[in-house]
Design a protein around this motif. Structure first.
Motif, PDB file in Angstrom:
ATOM      1  N   TYR A  93      -3.042   3.859   5.017  1.00 15.48           N
ATOM      2  CA  TYR A  93      -2.012   3.180   4.239  1.00 15.48           C
ATOM      3  C   TYR A  93      -2.232   1.674   4.291  1.00 15.48           C
ATOM      4  O   TYR A  93      -2.798   1.156   5.247  1.00 15.48           O
ATOM      5  N   ALA A  94      -1.736   0.998   3.266  1.00 14.02           N
ATOM      6  CA  ALA A  94      -1.808  -0.461   3.221  1.00 14.02           C
ATOM      7  C   ALA A  94      -0.399  -1.021   3.082  1.00 14.02           C
ATOM      8  O   ALA A  94       0.425  -0.487   2.336  1.00 14.02           O
ATOM      9  N   ASP A  95      -0.129  -2.077   3.814  1.00 14.22           N
ATOM     10  CA  ASP A  95       1.152  -2.770   3.704  1.00 14.22           C
ATOM     11  C   ASP A  95       1.131  -3.577   2.414  1.00 14.22           C
ATOM     12  O   ASP A  95       0.181  -4.297   2.141  1.00 14.22           O
ATOM     13  N   TYR A  96       2.167  -3.433   1.606  1.00  9.37           N
ATOM     14  CA  TYR A  96       2.196  -4.052   0.278  1.00  9.37           C
ATOM     15  C   TYR A  96       3.223  -5.181   0.260  1.00  9.37           C
ATOM     16  O   TYR A  96       4.425  -4.936   0.307  1.00  9.37           O
ATOM     17  N   HIS A  97       2.738  -6.392   0.215  1.00 14.64           N
ATOM     18  CA  HIS A  97       3.607  -7.571   0.101  1.00 14.64           C
ATOM     19  C   HIS A  97       3.720  -7.899  -1.372  1.00 14.64           C
ATOM     20  O   HIS A  97       2.794  -8.446  -1.959  1.00 14.64           O
ATOM     21  N   GLY A  98       4.828  -7.589  -1.956  1.00 13.94           N
ATOM     22  CA  GLY A  98       4.932  -7.682  -3.402  1.00 13.94           C
ATOM     23  C   GLY A  98       5.432  -8.992  -3.947  1.00 13.94           C
ATOM     24  O   GLY A  98       4.675  -9.795  -4.474  1.00 13.94           O
ATOM     25  N   ILE A  99       6.700  -9.208  -3.848  1.00 14.75           N
ATOM     26  CA  ILE A  99       7.329 -10.307  -4.566  1.00 14.75           C
ATOM     27  C   ILE A  99       7.206 -11.584  -3.753  1.00 14.75           C
ATOM     28  O   ILE A  99       8.099 -11.970  -3.022  1.00 14.75           O
ATOM     29  N   ARG A 100       6.081 -12.210  -3.888  1.00 17.45           N
ATOM     30  CA  ARG A 100       5.823 -13.483  -3.205  1.00 17.45           C
ATOM     31  C   ARG A 100       5.647 -14.555  -4.258  1.00 17.45           C
ATOM     32  O   ARG A 100       5.151 -14.300  -5.346  1.00 17.45           O
ATOM     33  N   ARG A 101       6.055 -15.732  -3.907  1.00 17.25           N
ATOM     34  CA  ARG A 101       5.795 -16.855  -4.801  1.00 17.25           C
ATOM     35  C   ARG A 101       4.316 -17.195  -4.738  1.00 17.25           C
ATOM     36  O   ARG A 101       3.603 -16.763  -3.852  1.00 17.25           O
ATOM     37  N   THR A 147       3.804  -9.181 -11.053  1.00 18.02           N
ATOM     38  CA  THR A 147       4.512  -8.462 -10.000  1.00 18.02           C
ATOM     39  C   THR A 147       5.067  -7.128 -10.472  1.00 18.02           C
ATOM     40  O   THR A 147       4.876  -6.116  -9.823  1.00 18.02           O
ATOM     41  N   TYR A 148       5.771  -7.107 -11.593  1.00 14.31           N
ATOM     42  CA  TYR A 148       6.401  -5.882 -12.075  1.00 14.31           C
ATOM     43  C   TYR A 148       5.618  -5.214 -13.197  1.00 14.31           C
ATOM     44  O   TYR A 148       6.042  -4.205 -13.726  1.00 14.31           O
ATOM     45  N   ASN A 149       4.504  -5.756 -13.566  1.00  9.73           N
ATOM     46  CA  ASN A 149       3.733  -5.246 -14.692  1.00  9.73           C
ATOM     47  C   ASN A 149       3.115  -3.894 -14.331  1.00  9.73           C
ATOM     48  O   ASN A 149       2.330  -3.802 -13.396  1.00  9.73           O
ATOM     49  N   PRO A 150       3.456  -2.827 -15.085  1.00  5.97           N
ATOM     50  CA  PRO A 150       2.939  -1.500 -14.740  1.00  5.97           C
ATOM     51  C   PRO A 150       1.411  -1.417 -14.806  1.00  5.97           C
ATOM     52  O   PRO A 150       0.795  -0.673 -14.045  1.00  5.97           O
ATOM     53  N   ASP A 151       0.797  -2.182 -15.704  1.00  4.27           N
ATOM     54  CA  ASP A 151      -0.669  -2.169 -15.778  1.00  4.27           C
ATOM     55  C   ASP A 151      -1.277  -2.774 -14.522  1.00  4.27           C
ATOM     56  O   ASP A 151      -2.282  -2.287 -14.008  1.00  4.27           O
ATOM     57  N   ASN A 152      -0.666  -3.842 -14.014  1.00  2.13           N
ATOM     58  CA  ASN A 152      -1.156  -4.458 -12.788  1.00  2.13           C
ATOM     59  C   ASN A 152      -0.943  -3.530 -11.594  1.00  2.13           C
ATOM     60  O   ASN A 152      -1.817  -3.386 -10.739  1.00  2.13           O
TER      61      ASN A 152
END
Length: 184
Positions: A24-32, A62-67
């Motif tokens: 598993y990988a830790d996912y840091h998402g919503i970062r500036r 960040t929220y883009n489904p393609d990304n």
């Protein structure tokens, strides 16, 4: 040649070599972005943002489904079985990201769990309430995770049990006991 081919096929079929362990990988998402916060130092978590990249410094990716799909497929290519999304609580923007990753993960047999930071709720002051109210809210959050993450098709399961991890030191021993002993 036929013998060699037969030996090769028997080896492949009878002695498969693959890892039994999950990765598993830790996912840091919503970062500036670095552009927003500067070149060095801790990236800030955009916790109270409304989705406005121009104001928050959060990229549109960040929220883009393609990304997200690209990140999931890249992870699968690297042998990663799932992400653990940094998650604070239901009303936190990390929950929106969790839901968006779950949507994509369903298509690719990819697991999505949470890395829960109790400090965001108990220490940062990001969620208004007394300590007692925040413990009750955390119990609500755990029930939400049971219903929406730990039992869903993308739940990270090891030995038949859902996996998550809790970090920080936001709870006292007594508060943690209350949470642990609660009947969900």
């Amino acid at each position: 040649m036929k013998r060699l081919l037969t030996l090769f096929l028997l080896t492949v079929l009878l002695f498969p070599v693959y890892s039994q362990k999950k990765v598993y990988a830790d996912y840091h998402g919503i970062r500036r972005t670095r552009l927003y916060d500067g070149e060095f130092g801790e990236w800030k978590y955009a916790s109270k943002m409304t989705y406005s990249p121009e104001k928050s410094g959060v990229t549109q990716l960040t929220y883009n489904p393609d990304n997200i799909e690209y990140q999931v497929l890249s992870a699968k290519t690297a042998g990663i079985d799932g992400f653990f999304v940094e998650w604070g609580y239901i009303d936190h923007t990390s929950n929106t990201l969790l839901q968006k990753i779950q949507e994509v993960a369903k298509k690719y047999d990819f697991e999505v769990g949470v890395n829960i930071c109790d400090g965001w709720l108990m220490e940062k002051g990001w969620h208004a309430g007394t300590r007692e109210e925040n413990v009750e809210y955390f119990i609500t959050c755990m029930q939400y995770l049971i219903d929406n993450v730990f039992t869903g098709s993308t739940a990270p399961i090891v030995n038949g049990k859902p996996v998550f991890y809790l970090f920080h030191d936001g709870f006292t021993a007594e508060e943690f006991k209350t949470i642990r002993e609660y009947t969900y």
